[in-house]
Design a protein around this motif. Structure first.
Motif, PDB file in Angstrom:
ATOM      1  N   VAL A  89       0.598  -1.262   0.147  1.00  0.00           N
ATOM      2  CA  VAL A  89      -0.163  -0.290  -0.007  1.00  0.00           C
ATOM      3  C   VAL A  89       1.044   1.140   0.049  1.00  0.00           C
ATOM      4  CG1 VAL A  89      -1.846   1.520   1.441  1.00  0.00           C
ATOM      5  CG2 VAL A  89      -1.944  -1.360   1.033  1.00  0.00           C
ATOM      6  N   LEU A  90       1.878   1.149   0.876  1.00  0.00           N
ATOM      7  CA  LEU A  90       2.618   2.406   0.538  1.00  0.00           C
ATOM      8  C   LEU A  90       3.480   3.022  -0.236  1.00  0.00           C
ATOM      9  CD1 LEU A  90       4.753   1.932   4.440  1.00  0.00           C
ATOM     10  CD2 LEU A  90       3.245   4.181   3.808  1.00  0.00           C
ATOM     11  N   ARG A  91       3.745   1.694  -1.574  1.00  0.00           N
ATOM     12  CA  ARG A  91       4.335   2.440  -1.951  1.00  0.00           C
ATOM     13  C   ARG A  91       3.850   2.322  -3.484  1.00  0.00           C
ATOM     14  NH1 ARG A  91       9.163   0.433  -5.141  1.00  0.00           N
ATOM     15  NH2 ARG A  91      10.261   0.490  -3.096  1.00  0.00           N
ATOM     16  N   LEU A  92       2.533   1.301  -3.492  1.00  0.00           N
ATOM     17  CA  LEU A  92       1.184   1.981  -4.307  1.00  0.00           C
ATOM     18  C   LEU A  92       0.788   3.747  -4.139  1.00  0.00           C
ATOM     19  CD1 LEU A  92      -1.112  -1.128  -4.280  1.00  0.00           C
ATOM     20  CD2 LEU A  92       0.276   0.009  -6.430  1.00  0.00           C
ATOM     21  N   THR A 132       3.291  10.509   6.744  1.00  0.00           N
ATOM     22  CA  THR A 132       3.434   9.453   5.684  1.00  0.00           C
ATOM     23  C   THR A 132       5.521   9.626   5.673  1.00  0.00           C
ATOM     24  OG1 THR A 132       1.905   9.981   4.308  1.00  0.00           O
ATOM     25  CG2 THR A 132       3.596   9.586   3.282  1.00  0.00           C
ATOM     26  N   ASP A 133       5.901  10.260   6.493  1.00  0.00           N
ATOM     27  CA  ASP A 133       7.369  10.786   5.770  1.00  0.00           C
ATOM     28  C   ASP A 133       7.798   9.492   6.926  1.00  0.00           C
ATOM     29  OD1 ASP A 133       7.099  12.036   8.097  1.00  0.00           O
ATOM     30  OD2 ASP A 133       7.715  13.727   7.836  1.00  0.00           O
ATOM     31  N   VAL A 134       7.532   9.073   8.196  1.00  0.00           N
ATOM     32  CA  VAL A 134       8.119   8.148   8.189  1.00  0.00           C
ATOM     33  C   VAL A 134       8.356   6.792   7.676  1.00  0.00           C
ATOM     34  CG1 VAL A 134       8.179   7.303  10.930  1.00  0.00           C
ATOM     35  CG2 VAL A 134       7.068   9.496  10.688  1.00  0.00           C
ATOM     36  N   LEU A 135       6.574   6.655   7.260  1.00  0.00           N
ATOM     37  CA  LEU A 135       7.064   5.352   6.624  1.00  0.00           C
ATOM     38  C   LEU A 135       7.914   5.304   5.165  1.00  0.00           C
ATOM     39  CD1 LEU A 135       3.272   5.185   7.390  1.00  0.00           C
ATOM     40  CD2 LEU A 135       5.102   3.888   8.127  1.00  0.00           C
ATOM     41  N   GLY A 136       7.954   6.272   4.773  1.00  0.00           N
ATOM     42  CA  GLY A 136       9.140   6.032   3.083  1.00  0.00           C
ATOM     43  C   GLY A 136       7.789   5.571   2.191  1.00  0.00           C
TER      44      GLY A 136
END
Length: 402
Positions: free
Chosen positions: A159-162, A241-245
């Motif tokens: 999900v984070l990549r998408l 979001t910036d914590v997760l990359g």
């Protein structure tokens, strides 16, 4: 990892780290469930070098952008379709309170539904049924995502990549087996916005003991060993979001462990200032009931502690060991007599056992690293043990390893 290119670990951290070498993340095929039936589905694959098959705005349907992403990870074998609908309705009811409190904040709800062998069509059917439950609201959008399991972190990273180009300021995560108290999500989102959309804000978790001796014992133990300041848990939190990359590294075994270590600030007067738990925002869940599953869960949790401590700079790991994991275990950490001498001794004894187990795991990994036989995989637990306060009856399901 914080600390730049300089390795700020001590020798034993590096020795332990060499003993854990999970295989590289494998490519993940996925299906984004379209709003107009099967013909509008989008199929693709997430790889280390990017995503094939879909880009924001370039799919058969545009992916929603801006505001907050909301992630509900689950899997087909977790429970039956009716229980999945009950869980999803419960989340939607809580999100309605967020919409009421922040009507101009777009919410994009991603339901990541993993499937096992032969379950792919069932996953698509369930996601289509869930889509029909979403109310008409231009700022509340469902993204149904079907992907093969097992592993919650596989869903999270996919999900984070998408969504990496969609401009979400943060992610609200919740589990499929928790009961969300009234206004909980609205309080979390409000506090996250007040903080300038930084760090992580989590709910206060209330663990409900089951009737088994194991569950009752774990309930008593947790009442003694809680740290002085709780850290957000991935069962219900909002994180920037910036914590997760673009995803959680394969070396991490838990999502909340990753968030905590990324946000620990060893140089600050309060190293946990970017990690907040709101006492008034509450969730509840049932403890694992079976002894074997409890042991497996504790074991994986301990491996998560050990590998995070081994991988992060020593100042960060030292704070975690002394202020969170082993608080009260004098002389390693400060003595905790805040609840009286009896509770202080009880905490010391339990933490002493925990520390012994921790050292055993760390030592075994160091030996594995030195002998060239690193550990590749750590099993999860409570497979097929789904029970949620939001579901009227325990739903049967042969879980596929979350």
């Amino acid at each position: 990892m914080r600390g730049g290119t300089v390795d700020r670990r001590v020798w034993w951290q590096r020795a332990v780290a060499r003993g854990f070498a999970p295989p590289p993340a494998r490519p993940t095929p996925f299906v984004l469930v379209g709003r107009e039936g099967p013909d509008s589905d989008v199929r693709g694959e997430v790889r280390e070098d990017g995503v094939s098959g879909v880009r924001p705005g370039g799919a058969a349907f545009p992916l929603p952008s801006g505001g907050l992403g909301v992630l509900l990870p689950t899997y087909v074998g977790r429970c039956d379709a009716t229980a999945h609908e009950q869980t999803f309705r419960h989340v939607l009811d809580s999100l309605a309170e967020v919409r009421q409190a922040h009507p101009s904040l777009p919410l994009s709800v991603w339901v990541g539904l993993q499937y096992g062998p032969g379950e792919d069509e069932e996953a698509l059917r369930r996601l289509r049924r869930l889509a029909g439950l979403v109310p008409e609201d231009p700022d509340l959008t469902l993204v149904g995502l079907a992907l093969p399991g097992p592993g919650k972190l596989r869903t999270v990273s996919t999900v984070l990549r998408l969504s990496e180009d969609l401009g979400y300021s943060g992610w609200l995560w919740t589990d499929d087996d928790v009961e969300i108290a009234p206004r909980c999500l609205a309080l979390l989102v409000s506090r996250f916005l007040e903080r300038g959309e930084r760090g992580a804000v989590g709910a206060h978790s209330v663990a409900l003991a089951r009737e088994t001796a194991t569950s009752q014992a774990m309930d008593r133990v947790s009442g003694v060993t809680a740290p002085p300041k709780a850290c957000p848990a991935a069962a219900c939190l909002v994180v920037a979001t910036d914590v997760l990359g673009t995803g959680i590294p394969v070396r991490r075994l838990t999502d909340d462990g990753y968030v905590v270590f990324e946000l620990l600030d060893a140089e600050a007067a309060d190293p946990l200032h970017d990690l907040e738990v709101l006492p008034e925002a509450r969730i509840s869940f049932y403890r694992v009931s079976r002894t074997h599953d409890t042991f497996q869960r504790l074991r994986r949790s301990l491996y998560s502690h050990v590998t995070c401590v081994a991988d992060y700079p020593w100042p960060t790991s030292r704070v975690y060991l002394t202020r969170v994991l082993f608080h009260g275990l004098w002389p390693l950490a400060a003595w905790d007599g805040s609840r009286g001498p009896v509770r202080g001794v009880q905490r010391w004894l339990i933490k002493g056992l925990h520390f012994t187990w921790f050292c055993g795991v760390a030592g075994s990994l160091a030996v594995r690293g030195a002998t060239g036989r690193p550990l590749r995989h750590v099993a999860w637990g409570d497979e097929g043990d789904f029970r949620s306060p939001t579901v009227e009856e325990p739903a049967a399901g042969a879980a596929a390893g979350h």
